[in-house]
Design a protein around this motif. Sequence first.
Motif, mmCIF file in Angstrom:
data_model
loop_
_atom_site.group_PDB
_atom_site.id
_atom_site.type_symbol
_atom_site.label_atom_id
_atom_site.label_comp_id
_atom_site.label_asym_id
_atom_site.label_seq_id
_atom_site.Cartn_x
_atom_site.Cartn_y
_atom_site.Cartn_z
ATOM 1 N N MET A 1 0.855 -1.178 0.000
ATOM 2 C CA MET A 1 0.000 0.000 0.000
ATOM 3 C C MET A 1 0.894 1.232 0.000
ATOM 4 S SD MET A 1 -3.131 0.702 2.589
ATOM 5 C CE MET A 1 -2.037 0.441 3.987
ATOM 6 N N ASP A 2 1.030 1.851 -1.176
ATOM 7 C CA ASP A 2 1.962 2.959 -1.335
ATOM 8 C C ASP A 2 1.223 4.281 -1.297
ATOM 9 O OD1 ASP A 2 3.986 1.108 -1.751
ATOM 10 O OD2 ASP A 2 3.538 0.994 -3.894
ATOM 11 N N ALA A 3 1.828 5.263 -0.682
ATOM 12 C CA ALA A 3 1.258 6.597 -0.664
ATOM 13 C C ALA A 3 1.402 7.235 -2.037
ATOM 14 C CB ALA A 3 1.948 7.470 0.384
ATOM 15 N N VAL A 4 0.390 7.985 -2.448
ATOM 16 C CA VAL A 4 0.400 8.660 -3.738
ATOM 17 C C VAL A 4 0.266 10.150 -3.491
ATOM 18 C CG1 VAL A 4 -0.707 8.859 -5.986
ATOM 19 C CG2 VAL A 4 -0.720 6.666 -4.790
ATOM 20 N N PRO A 5 1.198 10.957 -3.959
ATOM 21 C CA PRO A 5 1.113 12.390 -3.703
ATOM 22 C C PRO A 5 -0.085 13.012 -4.408
ATOM 23 C CG PRO A 5 2.855 11.908 -5.299
ATOM 24 C CD PRO A 5 2.374 10.598 -4.763
ATOM 25 N N SER A 6 -0.698 13.990 -3.732
ATOM 26 C CA SER A 6 -1.815 14.712 -4.338
ATOM 27 C C SER A 6 -1.321 15.496 -5.538
ATOM 28 C CB SER A 6 -2.420 15.671 -3.311
ATOM 29 O OG SER A 6 -3.469 16.396 -3.886
ATOM 30 N N ARG A 7 -2.092 15.474 -6.624
ATOM 31 C CA ARG A 7 -1.623 16.093 -7.855
ATOM 32 C C ARG A 7 -2.310 17.414 -8.144
ATOM 33 N NH1 ARG A 7 -2.539 10.812 -11.438
ATOM 34 N NH2 ARG A 7 -4.520 11.087 -10.368
ATOM 35 N N THR A 8 -3.601 17.440 -8.170
ATOM 36 C CA THR A 8 -4.305 18.658 -8.547
ATOM 37 C C THR A 8 -5.552 18.798 -7.707
ATOM 38 O OG1 THR A 8 -5.623 17.520 -10.209
ATOM 39 C CG2 THR A 8 -3.496 18.420 -10.933
ATOM 40 N N GLY A 9 -6.184 19.973 -7.871
ATOM 41 C CA GLY A 9 -7.449 20.187 -7.192
ATOM 42 C C GLY A 9 -8.513 19.214 -7.653
ATOM 43 N N SER A 10 -8.444 18.799 -8.924
ATOM 44 C CA SER A 10 -9.424 17.842 -9.426
ATOM 45 C C SER A 10 -9.272 16.490 -8.737
ATOM 46 C CB SER A 10 -9.264 17.667 -10.942
ATOM 47 O OG SER A 10 -7.996 17.153 -11.265
ATOM 48 N N THR A 11 -8.044 16.147 -8.364
ATOM 49 C CA THR A 11 -7.823 14.898 -7.634
ATOM 50 C C THR A 11 -8.492 14.953 -6.271
ATOM 51 O OG1 THR A 11 -5.714 14.503 -8.760
ATOM 52 C CG2 THR A 11 -6.074 13.356 -6.675
ATOM 53 N N LYS A 12 -8.356 16.072 -5.578
ATOM 54 C CA LYS A 12 -8.998 16.228 -4.270
ATOM 55 C C LYS A 12 -10.517 16.166 -4.405
ATOM 56 C CE LYS A 12 -5.311 19.018 -2.187
ATOM 57 N NZ LYS A 12 -4.969 20.325 -1.572
ATOM 58 N N LYS A 13 -11.038 16.768 -5.457
ATOM 59 C CA LYS A 13 -12.483 16.750 -5.662
ATOM 60 C C LYS A 13 -12.966 15.330 -5.924
ATOM 61 C CE LYS A 13 -16.130 18.844 -8.447
ATOM 62 N NZ LYS A 13 -16.435 19.802 -9.542
ATOM 63 N N ARG A 14 -12.198 14.576 -6.710
ATOM 64 C CA ARG A 14 -12.580 13.196 -7.005
ATOM 65 C C ARG A 14 -12.559 12.350 -5.739
ATOM 66 N NH1 ARG A 14 -9.355 12.471 -10.894
ATOM 67 N NH2 ARG A 14 -7.663 11.504 -9.710
ATOM 68 N N ARG A 15 -11.570 12.568 -4.865
ATOM 69 C CA ARG A 15 -11.506 11.807 -3.612
ATOM 70 C C ARG A 15 -12.667 12.158 -2.697
ATOM 71 N NH1 ARG A 15 -5.074 12.744 -2.927
ATOM 72 N NH2 ARG A 15 -4.367 11.096 -4.340
ATOM 73 N N SER A 16 -13.071 13.442 -2.713
ATOM 74 C CA SER A 16 -14.231 13.837 -1.922
ATOM 75 C C SER A 16 -15.485 13.142 -2.441
ATOM 76 C CB SER A 16 -14.400 15.363 -1.988
ATOM 77 O OG SER A 16 -15.564 15.763 -1.315
ATOM 78 N N GLN A 17 -15.597 13.040 -3.754
ATOM 79 C CA GLN A 17 -16.738 12.346 -4.337
ATOM 80 C C GLN A 17 -16.696 10.857 -4.020
ATOM 81 O OE1 GLN A 17 -16.504 13.373 -8.485
ATOM 82 N NE2 GLN A 17 -17.357 15.412 -8.185
ATOM 83 N N LEU A 18 -15.488 10.289 -3.978
ATOM 84 C CA LEU A 18 -15.338 8.881 -3.621
ATOM 85 C C LEU A 18 -15.843 8.641 -2.202
ATOM 86 C CD1 LEU A 18 -14.253 6.003 -4.097
ATOM 87 C CD2 LEU A 18 -11.998 6.828 -3.347
ATOM 88 N N THR A 19 -15.484 9.538 -1.286
ATOM 89 C CA THR A 19 -15.953 9.418 0.099
ATOM 90 C C THR A 19 -17.477 9.419 0.162
ATOM 91 O OG1 THR A 19 -13.971 10.454 1.030
ATOM 92 C CG2 THR A 19 -15.985 10.571 2.347
ATOM 93 N N HIS A 20 -18.078 10.377 -0.500
ATOM 94 C CA HIS A 20 -19.538 10.484 -0.470
ATOM 95 C C HIS A 20 -20.187 9.263 -1.125
ATOM 96 C CE1 HIS A 20 -23.535 11.885 -1.823
ATOM 97 N NE2 HIS A 20 -23.520 12.574 -0.681
ATOM 98 N N PHE A 21 -19.623 8.799 -2.221
ATOM 99 C CA PHE A 21 -20.205 7.666 -2.938
ATOM 100 C C PHE A 21 -20.176 6.406 -2.078
ATOM 101 C CE2 PHE A 21 -19.591 4.050 -5.937
ATOM 102 C CZ PHE A 21 -20.855 4.078 -6.520
ATOM 103 N N LEU A 22 -19.026 6.112 -1.474
ATOM 104 C CA LEU A 22 -18.920 4.904 -0.659
ATOM 105 C C LEU A 22 -19.829 4.975 0.562
ATOM 106 C CD1 LEU A 22 -15.067 4.217 -0.834
ATOM 107 C CD2 LEU A 22 -16.904 2.928 -1.956
ATOM 108 N N ARG A 23 -19.899 6.124 1.192
ATOM 109 C CA ARG A 23 -20.782 6.261 2.352
ATOM 110 C C ARG A 23 -22.241 6.079 1.960
ATOM 111 N NH1 ARG A 23 -18.047 11.616 5.251
ATOM 112 N NH2 ARG A 23 -16.270 10.511 6.218
ATOM 113 N N SER A 24 -22.614 6.621 0.821
ATOM 114 C CA SER A 24 -24.010 6.500 0.386
ATOM 115 C C SER A 24 -24.352 5.068 0.017
ATOM 116 C CB SER A 24 -24.275 7.425 -0.805
ATOM 117 O OG SER A 24 -23.579 6.985 -1.966
ATOM 118 N N ARG A 25 -23.380 4.324 -0.528
ATOM 119 C CA ARG A 25 -23.635 2.920 -0.867
ATOM 120 C C ARG A 25 -23.735 2.071 0.395
ATOM 121 N NH1 ARG A 25 -26.022 4.124 -5.114
ATOM 122 N NH2 ARG A 25 -25.989 6.031 -3.877
#
Length: 273
Positions: A1-25
């Motif tokens: 399990m390797d750490a991946v550096p944050s790249r752009t604001g769009s990456t942060k937005k996608r991760r936020s959407q991932l959080t919401h999606f998994l919680r909603s499921r």
Amino acid sequence: MDAVPSRTGSTKKRRSQLTHFLRSRRARLSPADVGLAAVGRRGRVGLRREEVAVLAGVSASWYAWLEQGRPIRVSDGILDAISRALRLSELERVHLYRLADANPPMPASNTDLPDPEVYQRIVDTQSLGPSCVIDGYWEVLAANRLAADVLRLGRDGNHNYLTSLFTGSHGQRYLNWPQVARQMTARFRLQAAYDADDPGYERIADQLAQNSEQFAELWARHEVEEWMPTTVELDHPDDGRLPFVLFTMDLDEAPCTRLLVYLPPGIAGPPSA
């Protein structure tokens, strides 16, 4: 399990959407839905993170990191396991891949395909140029009269768009055939890569390489290219040399089904070089 550096604001937005999606499921499922016994007091509806982790075969802390949107790498196998644990639909599974910054899988084959006459009616509405519908293997499912007359699609008994391009009369209609042949090979290569577990693509490519030296040479280059508006020059049986822009779009009725329309320049937008 390797750490991946944050790249752009769009990456942060996608991760936020991932959080919401998994919680909603998680929230839409109960332990009984997935064959688990409800243990202890439950302050909220839905599955707990620990329960999803058990179902997916991962550690609870790792799943918590994923749901929190932390920069971790995740394999396709783990994403599939989480998809099964959360009872995701095929579309939701693809959506999970995208949110996790992974290469989305090709949608599963749809066995409930529409009546072929639906495709025929679609292409028959296209009166400005040749038009056809192809499936994932580039078999021609429907073609309008201009596709038959101008492109000779199906005229030689071969109803595969790519095969007839290299070994049939279809390919003879292009005055810029080398460019078209390279682009179509690269597009077929990219599509085959998206569904690498399907032997059908390799079977078509191997057979075509045996019958066409030009295809074998282009296939060996391993070039890939997305579909995009492309200028083609056709040898029209009545009007001679005519330019068209080949414009394509996905059809929703079945995975990998695509509408191809040859339009006069200026209608389909700027073509590629």
